[in-house]
Design an enzyme around this catalytic site. Structure first.
Site, PDB file in Angstrom:
ATOM      1  NE  ARG A 178      -4.010   0.121   1.946  1.00 27.36           N
ATOM      2  CZ  ARG A 178      -4.280  -0.975   2.651  1.00 27.36           C
ATOM      3  NH1 ARG A 178      -3.571  -1.250   3.729  1.00 27.36           N
ATOM      4  NH2 ARG A 178      -5.244  -1.786   2.290  1.00 27.36           N
ATOM      5  CB  ALA A 179       4.100   2.096   1.576  1.00 25.70           C
TER       6      ALA A 179
END
Length: 683
Positions: free
Chosen positions: A276-277
C-alpha cells in the site's frame, strides 16, 4: 452565523494544508491523519477546507449524493433516468463524534414510520451523508473499536452494507477520511493507521514572529469574522481555481517507469509493510505534480509524497518513534533529476534490454550508496539483545540484591528494558459497565445480547420485539381498537449486551535498591514494557507510580498514551530504601481521583515488587495496612513478584494476600514462560 476561518489565513501548517489539498485532488490517496499537540489549528484548518473546494454535481433529490456522470449508481433511491435533473452543491464535511452510536453511522430502521405506519424504511446514516465528501473524526484515536471496524470496511470497499433491524441496504460510501489526534491520548490501531494515505505531524512554531502572526490573525477574526474573511476572498478564489485545474489535469500526469522504480526503491529502503505504501506514494506524487501544474512526475514530487505517505508505515509497535529520516530519503533519491523515459524502439526490443532505473548513468549512485533494501544509515534502535525474562536464580546472583535491612543504598542506576513479549491476560473480577475495550467482562452497547433494559440516555440498539411486548398490554387503556399500535416513551426497550471493557492499569513499581540489580531491573522493565504493549492493544488507560528512597511519586498520571509511559519507564532510576507503604498509599490516592473523574472505568492495580519494606519504622506493618485499605475498596490487583535467587522470603506473596490480589512470579508474566512452567509441573 460567523464564517469559517479562511483556509488561506492559517499560518504555520504548510504540510497539513498540502496533505489535505492533495487528497482532494486525488481522493484515491486515502485520507489524512493529523497528529499534533493541543492548540495547533488542526480542527480549524479541516473545517476551513470545504470553503475552498469546488462544488460537486449530484442527482437532484437523491439522499446518497449520486454522481450523474456514473452509468450505474449504488443508491437505494435509484435507479435514475438518463435525463434526471441534477444540481450543484458544496462538498460536505461530515463530523463523526467519538461517542456516536453504530446505528447513527450506518443508518438503521426509520423508527417513527415503523411504529406509526408499520413500514420498514431505511434512514441513512453518516456514511451515506459523507459520500463524495469529507468524513472528519476529531480525536480519532479515542474512537471505539467497533466504529473503527465500520470505517475500515467502508474505506476498503467504497460502500456500506446495512443488515439490521429488518433492513437490507447497500449504498456507495466513498469519502476522504480525515482524522486528528493528540498522541498523548494514545495511539491508533495499526489497521486504521494504515488506511490513512498520508500522515502529518504538526506542532506550534517556536519562531516568535510566526506566533505573533497567528495571534494577531485570530484576534482579528474573533473581533469581526465576516470582515476578516472578506480580506481573504481573493486568495480563497485563487485557491479554488488552482484545485479545479489540478483536478482536471491529474488524470493526464505521466508516471514514468524511472519514477515508479525510484518509488519502489524508497519504500524498500524504509522497510515498510505491504504494497500500500508504494501505491499511495505513487498516487500522491502524481497529485503533487498536478498541484504544481506539471504533467510529468519529478524527483521533488516523489520526495514530497514519501514525506507524507511513509512515516506512519515504518512503525512496528507503539513505542517506535514516528517520523522519517530525510537524510536517508535524499540518499536513496540521489542528487540527479529523473532521466527522461526513452522512446519506444518497436517490436524488436528483446528480453535482454536494461531494466529502467539500472541505466549506466546511475552506476555512480549505486557505487556510493547502500542497497535500497538494506540502508546502512537506517538505525531504528532495535539492535539490543532481547532480555531473558525467565532468568534462573543462579544468573541473578551475579548481581546480588542488598539485605532487607541496614544502611540506605544511595546508588542510582538506569537500566534499559529488553524486547517486549506476549503477556498473560490480567483482568478485573466481576462484570463492569465501562467503555468498550478488550480486557474485562462488562455490559456494553456491543457484544452478545443478554437481555433488554430501558434506555438510560447512553444509546444502544432498539429491541423492537420487547418494545412491542411492553406496549401490547396497554392498548385498550390507550383507546386503540384498530390500526397501528399506540406507543409511549416508557415502552421503549434497548438491547443489553455483554462484551469487554477497557480498564485503568495503574503500575506501582518498586525502584528501590533491592530491585537495582541489573538483571532484575532489566527483567522488571521488560515485564512492564510487555504489559504496556498489552494495555495498548486492549485500549486501556495507563498510569505509573514509583517508590524509592523515602517517598512515592506519580511518574505518569493516567493517560491513553502508552508511548509516554514507555519513555518514563526508560528513564526510571533505581536505588535507595523501599517505602512500600508510601507507594501503595499513593496508588490509592491516584485511584480515588480517577474514580471521581471516570467512575465507570474500573482499575487494575499492578504492583511490581519483591515485597521488602525497609523505609521508616514498622515499614512491613504499614505496607500491610495500606494493602488492606486498597482491598477494602475492592480494587482489583495483581502482585508481580520480582524476588529471585535460592533464598526467597516470600514477602510479595504475603503482600498479595493482604491485597486480595493475584500473585504472579515475574518469570511467569510471559505466556511462553507460563506455558513452559505448567507443562513442567504437569509432567
Amino acid at each position: 452565523m460567523p464564517q469559517h476561518y479562511p483556509f488561506s489565513a492559517v499560518v504555520g501548517s504548510d504540510d497539513m494544508a498540502l496533505a489535505l489539498l492533495l487528497t482532494t485532488i486525488s481522493p484515491d490517496i486515502g485520507g489524512v491523519l493529523v497528529r499534533g499537540e493541543k492548540g495547533t489549528a488542526k480542527s480549524t484548518i479541516v473545517r476551513a477546507l470545504t470553503t475552498v473546494l469546488p462544488p460537486i454535481d449530484v442527482v437532484a433529490g437523491d439522499r446518497f449524493s449520486s454522481d450523474p456522470r456514473e452509468s450505474t449508481t449504488l443508491s437505494p433511491d435509484g435507479p435514475f433516468a438518463s435525463d434526471a435533473k441534477t444540481e450543484a452543491r458544496p462538498v460536505r464535511l461530515v463530523e463523526l463524534p467519538v461517542g456516536v452510536t453504530e446505528d447513527r453511522v450506518l443508518g438503521s430502521l426509520h423508527l417513527e414510520r415503523a411504529l406509526s405506519e408499520g413500514r420498514a424504511e431505511y434512514e441513512p446514516g453518516l456514511l451515506a451523508r459523507a459520500h463524495r465528501g469529507i468524513l472528519y473524526v476529531d480525536e480519532v484515536n479515542l474512537l471505539h473499536d467497533h466504529l473503527v471496524d465500520l470505517l475500515l470496511d467502508a474505506a476498503a470497499m467504497g460502500r456500506s452494507t446495512v443488515e439490521r433491524d429488518g433492513v437490507s441496504v447497500e449504498h456507495a460510501a466513498r469519502f476522504v477520511l480525515v482524522g486528528t489526534m493528540n498522541p498523548e491520548e494514545g495511539e491508533l490501531r495499526p489497521q486504521l493507521l494504515d488506511r490513512f494515505g498520508l500522515t502529518v505531524e504538526v506542532a506550534a512554531s517556536r519562531d516568535p514572529a510566526v506566533r505573533v502572526d497567528v495571534v494577531r490573525r485570530r484576534l482579528a477574526y474573533d473581533a469581526d469574522p465576516d470582515g476578516f474573511a472578506a480580506t481573504y476572498d481573493d486568495a480563497e478564489r485563487a485557491l479554488t481555481a488552482r484545485i479545479v485545474k489540478s483536478q482536471e489535469i491529474v488524470g493526464t500526469v505521466h508516471l514514468s517507469e524511472q519514477a515508479l522504480w525510484k518509488i519502489a526503491e524508497v519504500c524498500a529502503a524504509f522497510d515498510v509493510d505491504g504494497m500500500r505504501a508504494d501505491i499511495v506514494t505513487a498516487r500522491t506524487a502524481v497529485a503533487h505534480a498536478a498541484w504544481h501544474g506539471r504533467t510529468e512526475v519529478t524527483r521533488e514530487d516523489i520526495r514530497a509524497a514519501a514525506r507524507l505517505a511513509l512515516p506512519h508505515r515504518r512503525r512496528r509497535n507503539p513505542f517506535d518513534a514516528p517520523g522519517l529520516d530525510e537524510d536517508l530519503l535524499d540518499q536513496v533519491l540521489g542528487d540527479d533529476e529523473l532521466p527522461p523515459e526513452p522512446p519506444p524502439e518497436g517490436d524488436d526490443q528483446g528480453d535482454d534490454d536494461p531494466i529502467p532505473g539500472d541505466a549506466p548513468e546511475q552506476a555512480p549512485e549505486d557505487d556510493t550508496h547502500s542497497e535500497p533494501g538494506q540502508p546502512e544509515a537506517l538505525d531504528d534502535g532495535t539492535s539490543e539483545a532481547p532480555c531473558d525474562s525467565t532468568a534462573t536464580p543462579d544468573e541473578v546472583q551475579d548481581h546480588p540484591a542488598p539485605a532487607p535491612t541496614g544502611s540506605e543504598d544511595t546508588t542510582q542506576a538506569t537500566v534499559t528494558a529488553g524486547d517486549p513479549y506476549r503477556t498473560k491476560v490480567f483482568t478485573v473480577r466481576g462484570t463492569g459497565t465501562g467503555a468498550a475495550g478488550r480486557r474485562s467482562r462488562a455490559i456494553t452497547q456491543f457484544g452478545h445480547r443478554v437481555g433488554t433494559t430501558r434506555p438510560d440516555g447512553s444509546g444502544g440498539s432498539i429491541h423492537l420485539i420487547e418494545t412491542i411486548r411492553a406496549a401490547a398490554p396497554h392498548q385498550a387503556i390507550r383507546g386503540r381498537t384498530t390500526g397501528a399500535l399506540r406507543f409511549r416513551g416508557d415502552d421503549l426497550r434497548v438491547a443489553s449486551h455483554e462484551g469487554k471493557e477497557a480498564n485503568l492499569i495503574l503500575f506501582c513499581v518498586d525502584a528501590s535498591g533491592s530491585m537495582a540489580a541489573r538483571t532484575r531491573m532489566e527483567q522488571v522493565k521488560t515485564a512492564i514494557l510487555s504489559l504496556l504493549l498489552d494495555a495498548y492493544r486492549r485500549r486501556d488507560k495507563v498510569g505509573l507510580v514509583t517508590f524509592r528512597g523515602g517517598a512515592a511519586e506519580l511518574a505518569l498520571p493516567p493517560t491513553h498514551s502508552v508511548e509516554i509511559a514507555a519513555r518514563r519507564l526508560a528513564e526510571l532510576p533505581a536505588g535507595g530504601r523501599t517505602p512500600l507503604a508510601e507507594g501503595l498509599l499513593e496508588a490509592a490516592r491516584v485511584l480515588e481521583v480517577e474514580r471521581v473523574r471516570d467512575p465507570r472505568r474500573r482499575p487494575l492495580l499492578v504492583v511490581l515488587t519483591d515485597g521488602r519494606a525497609t523505609a521508616g519504622a514498622d515499614a512491613v506493618a504499614r505496607s500491610h495496612q495500606a494493602a488492606r485499605l486498597l482491598a477494602a475498596h475492592n480494587v482489583g490487583a495483581v502482585v508481580i513478584d520480582c524476588e529471585s535467587g535460592p533464598m526467597r522470603l516470600g514477602l510479595a506473596r504475603t503482600l498479595a494476600e493482604h491485597l486480595l490480589a493475584e500473585h504472579v512470579p515475574v518469570a511467569e508474566v510471559s505466556v511462553s514462560a507460563l506455558t513452559h512452567t505448567v507443562h513442567e509441573r504437569v509432567a
